[in-house]
Design an enzyme around this catalytic site. Sequence first.
Site, PDB file in Angstrom:
ATOM      1  N   LEU A 226       0.844  -1.196   0.000  1.00 41.97           N
ATOM      2  CA  LEU A 226       0.000   0.000   0.000  1.00 41.97           C
ATOM      3  C   LEU A 226       0.880   1.246   0.000  1.00 41.97           C
ATOM      4  O   LEU A 226       0.564   2.265  -0.616  1.00 41.97           O
ATOM      5  CB  LEU A 226      -0.935   0.002   1.208  1.00 41.97           C
ATOM      6  N   TYR A 227       2.001   1.116   0.705  1.00 42.70           N
ATOM      7  CA  TYR A 227       2.946   2.240   0.720  1.00 42.70           C
ATOM      8  C   TYR A 227       3.333   2.622  -0.713  1.00 42.70           C
ATOM      9  O   TYR A 227       3.240   3.784  -1.116  1.00 42.70           O
ATOM     10  CB  TYR A 227       4.183   1.847   1.535  1.00 42.70           C
ATOM     11  N   ALA A 228       3.751   1.582  -1.467  1.00 43.29           N
ATOM     12  CA  ALA A 228       4.164   1.819  -2.853  1.00 43.29           C
ATOM     13  C   ALA A 228       3.010   2.404  -3.659  1.00 43.29           C
ATOM     14  O   ALA A 228       3.185   3.339  -4.465  1.00 43.29           O
ATOM     15  CB  ALA A 228       4.634   0.511  -3.476  1.00 43.29           C
ATOM     16  N   THR A 230       0.547   4.238  -2.596  1.00 44.12           N
ATOM     17  CA  THR A 230       0.283   5.660  -2.276  1.00 44.12           C
ATOM     18  C   THR A 230       1.350   6.549  -2.906  1.00 44.12           C
ATOM     19  O   THR A 230       1.075   7.682  -3.288  1.00 44.12           O
ATOM     20  CB  THR A 230       0.224   5.908  -0.749  1.00 44.12           C
ATOM     21  N   LYS A 231       2.580   6.037  -3.009  1.00 49.77           N
ATOM     22  CA  LYS A 231       3.638   6.827  -3.647  1.00 49.77           C
ATOM     23  C   LYS A 231       3.376   6.934  -5.157  1.00 49.77           C
ATOM     24  O   LYS A 231       3.557   7.980  -5.764  1.00 49.77           O
ATOM     25  CB  LYS A 231       5.010   6.195  -3.382  1.00 49.77           C
TER      26      LYS A 231
END
Length: 836
Positions: A226-228, A230-231
């Site tokens: 999810l981090y990736a 959002t980036k």
Amino acid sequence: MMDKPLYIHRFRYHFSITKLIFWALIFLCLIYFFFCQAPSSSSTSTLTSRRVLWGGPDWESRVLKSARPRSRAGGHVVLVTGAAGFVGTHVSAALRRRGDGVLGLDNFNGYYDPSLKRSRASLLERAGVFVVEGDINDAKLLKKLFGLVKFSHVMHLAAQAGVRYAMKNPGSYVNSNIAGFVNLLEVCKSANPQPAIIWASSSSVYGLNTKIPFSEKDRTDQPSSLYAATKKAGEEIAHTYNHIYGLSITGLRFFTVYGPWGRPDMAYFFFTKDILKRKTITIFEGPNHSTVARDFTYIDDIVKGCLAALDTAKKSTGTGGKKKGVAQLRVFNLGNTSPVPVGKLVSILEKLLKVKAKKVVLPMPANGDVLFTHANVSLAQRELGYKPTTDLQMGLKKFVRWQAVMKYSYDKRYAKAVSGPRFECDKGSFELRFPITMVFNFFGKLFSLVFDGWSWWWDRITEDNVIRVLTTVLATTLIISWCAWLIKKSRTPPLPPGPPGLPVLGNLPFIEPDFHRYFTKLSQIYGPIVKLKLGSKICIVITSPSLAKQVLKDQDAVFANRDPPASALITSYGKHDIVWMPNGPEWRQLRKIFVRDMMSSSILDACYGLRRQEVREMVREVYKQVGLPINIGEQIFLTILNVVMNMLWGGSLHGEDRRIVGVEFRQVVGEIVEMLGKPNISDLFPVLARLDLQGIKSNTKKLVSWFDRIFDSVIAHRMDVDVANESETKKENKEIKDFLQFLLDLKNQGDSKTSLSTTQIKGLLLDIVLGGSDTTSTSLEWAIAEILNNLEIMRKVQEELDEVVGNDSIVEESHIPKLHYLNTVLKETFTHLSLS
Ligand SMILES: O=C(O)[C@H]1O[C@H](OP(=O)(O)OP(=O)(O)OC[C@H]2O[C@@H](n3ccc(=O)[nH]c3=O)[C@H](O)[C@@H]2O)[C@H](O)[C@@H](O)[C@@H]1O
């Protein structure tokens, strides 16, 4: 007990009350500070901003000051979001160092220990960067900041970081990396002028790509966390704002950034801590035991990339929310270009820490991690001049060194050990901090403050090893000297009060020549015991009889030892005489010999005839000069010298010798006394002693050697005679001996307790010559001069002499006790003489 004047008691009483009130106030302030002002540690358990403290004239002036470039022409004005974060701190400091105006913004959330963020912020504060406490989602705050400052650039580094944490708290990623970013872009697009934006994307956008190295042209549509995602969303959002509003936007894809002041949630950071604590670490591996690797990039290289991106960013084209032309939109990889397997990272750490890690290798869980990252940085190299220079070995070395220094200030064990029970009040929750907790916290803060600065500076200074070694030696010397000074100070009892002085010189420039008047003045201000600092020497002046009694009588043994001036050290043959010898058995023995054996009344009585003869010769000499000027001081000196020499070694000067040798004797004695009394710079500043600036030491040596030659020849002569007449001497044993014979007998026959050395004998002889001749002759010369100046006194002295002695008789020693008036005159003379 010493009698104390009433005012001292009264003063002490008032002083203790004032002291009590003072400490009570300090205590109350501390309680207030620690109970209601101390930051609530509840912030550690939540990711949202604890409380937002902004606004007010003071806050505004800090914002403006921080955002002002050092030189008005040319400097950028940069808003750095996430300034208290790892990359944010380094970038803010670098911008500020080169003169840009920098304002920080950070919500100090609790994703990892906020005290680390606070420390970074205070470091920035000291570098001149103010970090506003606030959230990028707070549109009101952002508008306020953009209203106050015309930012030329926004370095947007605030984000919810960490790949695996997204599974635990997905909302925080959406909140910071998407909503927060949009909120910031909204404010930027409406700002006038619009700033250029540089922001932190991530290598994670390459997701499940297998083509290496990763290039900006590669697909980014298969994020694995999810981090990736959002980036990646951020990159798309950036495109939108660039397209619609003309915002100039540069995205930087960071590749696993590491280094000092880094993030404790990252593997290299917690591996280091765990290895040191001998805790087991987990190393992930890919399918079929394949290695997991990262393109670890050192923070300094990242900072250079960020600054280059900022410097090459073109201006945004829009105004007031409206696009005026095509704006720049860029994305760059910022990596190290050489991926390292995680296992290799661990073995580097093991070598640096000199500890073997306890490790288990487990399959990489499916929690968002990718197998490897590898940056192609040719675009950044071309456009930004970006070229990474720090390999993992060197970068980790720097990190480990920093971590070693910081270990104590951020170790949770310490935090837990010192934390107290928690309470709730209307100001929020607070922790009850016991005095021990406060002390721990205080020293913890102090420690971290010092080492924050040190390690930061250490990493900034040149790589030159010579400078590093020199700096370390200098710092160590300073610290050791400081500690030694503190220890010495803590062992030194407090000194009496005294007038303030200058550094190095102390009170020397302020001393008035009339000592007795000056000391009286001081005693009226500071009391009966006053401290004066003369150069590096401390002098205590006592002006009350009761204190003088304490020092000179009651505590005599304590105060008996003195610090001889350079001249006295020579005249005493190196403290071997009765005046300067340290108080102890040797000195007591010498005093016994002197008082009991040498100055006994029988010995003095035996010399009566000699004294009588010498005094009569002087009277004859004076009588011969009737009507002519006469040097009465010289006559008295020669008489006393003859008496003294006769008592010492049975020799005296007569006729022409009396005049010629006697005058030389007087001159040498006078010069020695002058050397003894002269203020000497070497005594006040022992560091200068070797230079003997006034020549006092060399002069005194010359003068004493004059006496030394006489003493040597008299002693040698006496010893020769002794050997020749040994049997004769034995026969005359019971007769009165002169002092020298007495001392030589002690030297030759005395046991180990009573024996004297030749140096001690010479020291004693010089004491007697100086003390016996100069003091007596000077006092008498003064007395006669005073009497001559006071005819009334002269008349009374004459009347008394007529009455007691008679007109046609000569004064004898037996008359002295009856000459009361003359005695009083002499006592008065002594008083005046000592004062002058
Ligand atoms: O380059 C990036 O884009 C990302 O780099 C890091 O993410 P990551 O590379 O996963 O960094 P670490 O969490 O420090 O992990 C480094 C390596 O150690 C491995 N690891 C991690 C933890 C562990 O217990 N064992 C272990 O072997 C990971 O699988 C990974 O390969 C940052 O945490 C992200 O915020 C950043 O965006």
